[in-house]
Design a protein around this motif. Structure first.
Motif, PDB file in Angstrom:
ATOM      1  N   SER A 302       0.830  -1.207   0.000  1.00 19.62           N
ATOM      2  CA  SER A 302       0.000   0.000   0.000  1.00 19.62           C
ATOM      3  C   SER A 302       0.866   1.260   0.000  1.00 19.62           C
ATOM      4  N   ALA A 303       1.908   1.268   0.821  1.00 16.76           N
ATOM      5  CA  ALA A 303       2.780   2.444   0.890  1.00 16.76           C
ATOM      6  C   ALA A 303       3.473   2.704  -0.437  1.00 16.76           C
ATOM      7  N   ARG A 304       3.771   1.652  -1.172  1.00 11.45           N
ATOM      8  CA  ARG A 304       4.477   1.840  -2.450  1.00 11.45           C
ATOM      9  C   ARG A 304       3.562   2.455  -3.515  1.00 11.45           C
ATOM     10  N   ILE A 305       2.263   2.362  -3.323  1.00 14.82           N
ATOM     11  CA  ILE A 305       1.366   3.102  -4.212  1.00 14.82           C
ATOM     12  C   ILE A 305       1.639   4.593  -4.060  1.00 14.82           C
ATOM     13  N   GLY A 306       1.777   5.052  -2.814  1.00 14.65           N
ATOM     14  CA  GLY A 306       2.066   6.461  -2.571  1.00 14.65           C
ATOM     15  C   GLY A 306       3.388   6.900  -3.160  1.00 14.65           C
ATOM     16  N   VAL A 307       4.381   6.017  -3.124  1.00 14.42           N
ATOM     17  CA  VAL A 307       5.679   6.348  -3.720  1.00 14.42           C
ATOM     18  C   VAL A 307       5.508   6.645  -5.203  1.00 14.42           C
ATOM     19  N   PRO A 353       2.874   9.081 -18.448  1.00 18.13           N
ATOM     20  CA  PRO A 353       2.253   7.788 -18.775  1.00 18.13           C
ATOM     21  C   PRO A 353       2.948   6.614 -18.077  1.00 18.13           C
ATOM     22  N   VAL A 354       4.268   6.702 -17.965  1.00 15.89           N
ATOM     23  CA  VAL A 354       5.003   5.644 -17.272  1.00 15.89           C
ATOM     24  C   VAL A 354       4.624   5.622 -15.795  1.00 15.89           C
ATOM     25  N   ILE A 359       1.716   3.240 -11.161  1.00 20.14           N
ATOM     26  CA  ILE A 359       0.674   3.320 -10.132  1.00 20.14           C
ATOM     27  C   ILE A 359      -0.285   2.152 -10.271  1.00 20.14           C
ATOM     28  N   ASP A 360      -0.691   1.857 -11.505  1.00 20.52           N
ATOM     29  CA  ASP A 360      -1.579   0.714 -11.745  1.00 20.52           C
ATOM     30  C   ASP A 360      -0.937  -0.587 -11.268  1.00 20.52           C
ATOM     31  N   ALA A 361       0.353  -0.742 -11.553  1.00 18.26           N
ATOM     32  CA  ALA A 361       1.064  -1.959 -11.130  1.00 18.26           C
ATOM     33  C   ALA A 361       1.127  -2.044  -9.610  1.00 18.26           C
ATOM     34  N   ALA A 362       1.390  -0.905  -8.948  1.00 22.95           N
ATOM     35  CA  ALA A 362       1.458  -0.896  -7.484  1.00 22.95           C
ATOM     36  C   ALA A 362       0.106  -1.223  -6.867  1.00 22.95           C
ATOM     37  N   GLU A 363      -0.968  -0.705  -7.447  1.00 22.47           N
ATOM     38  CA  GLU A 363      -2.303  -0.999  -6.919  1.00 22.47           C
ATOM     39  C   GLU A 363      -2.643  -2.475  -7.106  1.00 22.47           C
ATOM     40  N   ALA A 364      -2.249  -3.045  -8.238  1.00 22.17           N
ATOM     41  CA  ALA A 364      -2.482  -4.472  -8.453  1.00 22.17           C
ATOM     42  C   ALA A 364      -1.673  -5.301  -7.459  1.00 22.17           C
TER      43      ALA A 364
END
Length: 468
Positions: A302-307, A353-354, A359-364
């Motif tokens: 979860s924290a890495r989404i914020g990163v 875009p990258v 972000i999409d990858a982190a959320e997954a």
């Protein structure tokens, strides 16, 4: 123009004044929050168990000083635990690396250059210039990129602590299992020797009867076959015992040949003198290190989404630099001094875009971690219920086998008396003794299985580590 620049900076600061990404919370619908997950165990409604807290040092319930010493040594010397401890120390170092990103960074630079106007002749010397100075910058982290990175690193470190604790659980259970396996193997050998003694007595009696003309060579051959069949069971038991001793050596961090020789003499597997304390589902969820590890891994994801979200905002820091710049001939003069102070802004427009993809990858990745958390809780509850039920049923089976063995022993004794008085033939005696041998072997194997199931119960309950 200067006012517009300041307005832009102010707008950027306002847009990035919140910590990017979600704050981690265990979802309300997570399995760990299900009231049924915290309920008493279905399989614990048996006299074999007690609704009492599980002690961390559960192996002391066996009240065996040798076992206590072996587990203590294993928890100190085991190689897998040293690996887990090293991983924990590495995670702690990475936390310090992440935290250091908030500190002031400094740079000292210096250099010289030769300059010459293009209109001068080639033969004319140019001017030697120098530049020397120092700079410092402090990240404001208004977007929370560094804060989220530290949060992720700390969650990883806490997961490493849980992994170390789970390794302790496995080592304690493995050491106990190996020690009890040695004792159980010796007990099986003792039972086998008792049967062999009876069968050899029968063989000797049959040989005497043959010499006296009351028996036949066929009777002697059948009696010898009984002895040989029982003897054939010894190699497998000896191999099992030696394998357990080698396992003990590995768990103690020793080469196989340095297994603890004193353990070879253990002939009776110790048993707890009270029902096994099992607690309930709620205590299991708090105690199992693998559940805690899965929850911390989800927090890190979860924290890495914020990163990644923070990459959408400008990175702003306060910077200052001072130094001297100018011709070498005027080095150190007041005119050469320079001083700069102000905010430094960096923002990568082309990579948005990258960043969105990351972000999409982190959320997954967070969704996968939360699903793994649910799976770990479900597996822990299933494993515990299964092991509790298997142990309880194995105890029932053992009681039945003890009665069967006692019945076979009475039948063998009765057949021996009848045979000596000529009221039963030799085949009846051999059949009774064969039934006794089979009953003893089955009982010894069942005792070994029950001991193994008992250790599985303690392993699934998650004892063997302490937060102290």
């Amino acid at each position: 123009m200067r006012a517009k620049s300041l307005s832009l900076v102010a707008a950027l600061l306002a847009s990035a004044c919140t910590t990017a990404g979600p704050d981690f919370h265990v979802p309300p619908r997570a399995t760990v929050n299900d009231p049924q997950a915290s309920a008493p165990f279905v399989s614990a409604d048996d006299p074999a168990f007690a609704q009492a807290p599980v002690p961390d040092d559960w192996w002391r319930l066996y009240d065996d000083p040798k076992l206590n010493a072996l587990v203590t040594e294993a928890l100190s010397e085991n190689a897998d635990l040293r690996v887990a401890q090293a991983n924990l120390e590495q995670a702690g170092a990475l936390v310090r690396v992440a935290e250091a990103g908030r500190d002031v960074s400094t740079t000292i630079s210096g250099g010289t250059s030769l300059g010459r106007p293009s209109s001068t002749g080639i033969s004319l010397p140019g001017t030697v210039n120098y530049d020397i100075g120092a700079s410092a910058s402090y990240p404001l982290d208004l977007s929370g990129r560094l804060a989220r990175g530290i949060e992720a690193a700390r969650a990883d470190a806490e997961a490493a602590v849980a992994a170390r604790d789970y390794a302790r659980v496995a080592v304690a259970a493995g050491t106990t299992r190996a020690y009890l396996a040695v004792c159980s193997a010796n007990a099986r050998l003792s039972a086998l020797d008792a049967i062999l003694k009876l069968q050899r007595e029968t063989l000797n009696a049959t040989q005497r009867l043959q010499r006296g003309g009351r028996g036949t060579a066929f009777d002697v051959t059948r009696a010898q076959g009984q002895v040989d069949s029982t003897l054939a069971q010894r190699p497998a038991i000896l191999a099992s015992r030696q394998g357990a001793l080698f396992s003990l050596a590995a768990l103690l961090g020793r080469p196989a040949r340095e297994y603890p020789k004193a353990v070879e003499a253990c002939t009776v597997a110790p048993q707890p003198d009270r029902p096994i304390p099992v607690g309930d589902g709620a205590s299991l969820l708090r105690r199992r290190p693998d559940i805690r590890q899965a929850e911390r891994q989800a927090a890190a994801a979860s924290a890495r989404i914020g990163v990644e979200v923070a990459q959408l905002y400008p990175q702003i820091s306060l910077g200052a630099s001072a130094g001297f710049t100018g011709p070498v001939s005027g080095i150190g003069s007041g005119d050469a001094f320079r001083l700069n102070l102000g905010p430094l802004i960096s923002w990568s427009f082309p990579n948005r875009p990258v960043v969105r993809a990351r972000i999409d990858a982190a959320e997954a990745n967070e969704r996968a971690a939360l699903a793994q958390f649910d799976s770990t809780v479900i597996d822990a509850l299933r494993e515990t219920e299964t092991n509790l039920n298997r142990y309880a049923r194995q105890r029932d089976r053992l009681a039945d086998l003890i009665r069967a063995r006692d019945t076979s022993a009475r039948a063998a004794a009765q057949a021996g008396k009848l045979y000596r008085f000529g009221r039963a033939d030799f085949l009846q005696l051999l059949d009774a003794q064969r039934s006794l041998a089979e009953a003893e072997a089955t009982l010894a194997s069942a005792r070994a299985e029950m001991i193994d199931d008992q250790v599985d119960v303690f392993l699934s309950l998650g004892g063997g580590w302490s937060e102290k």
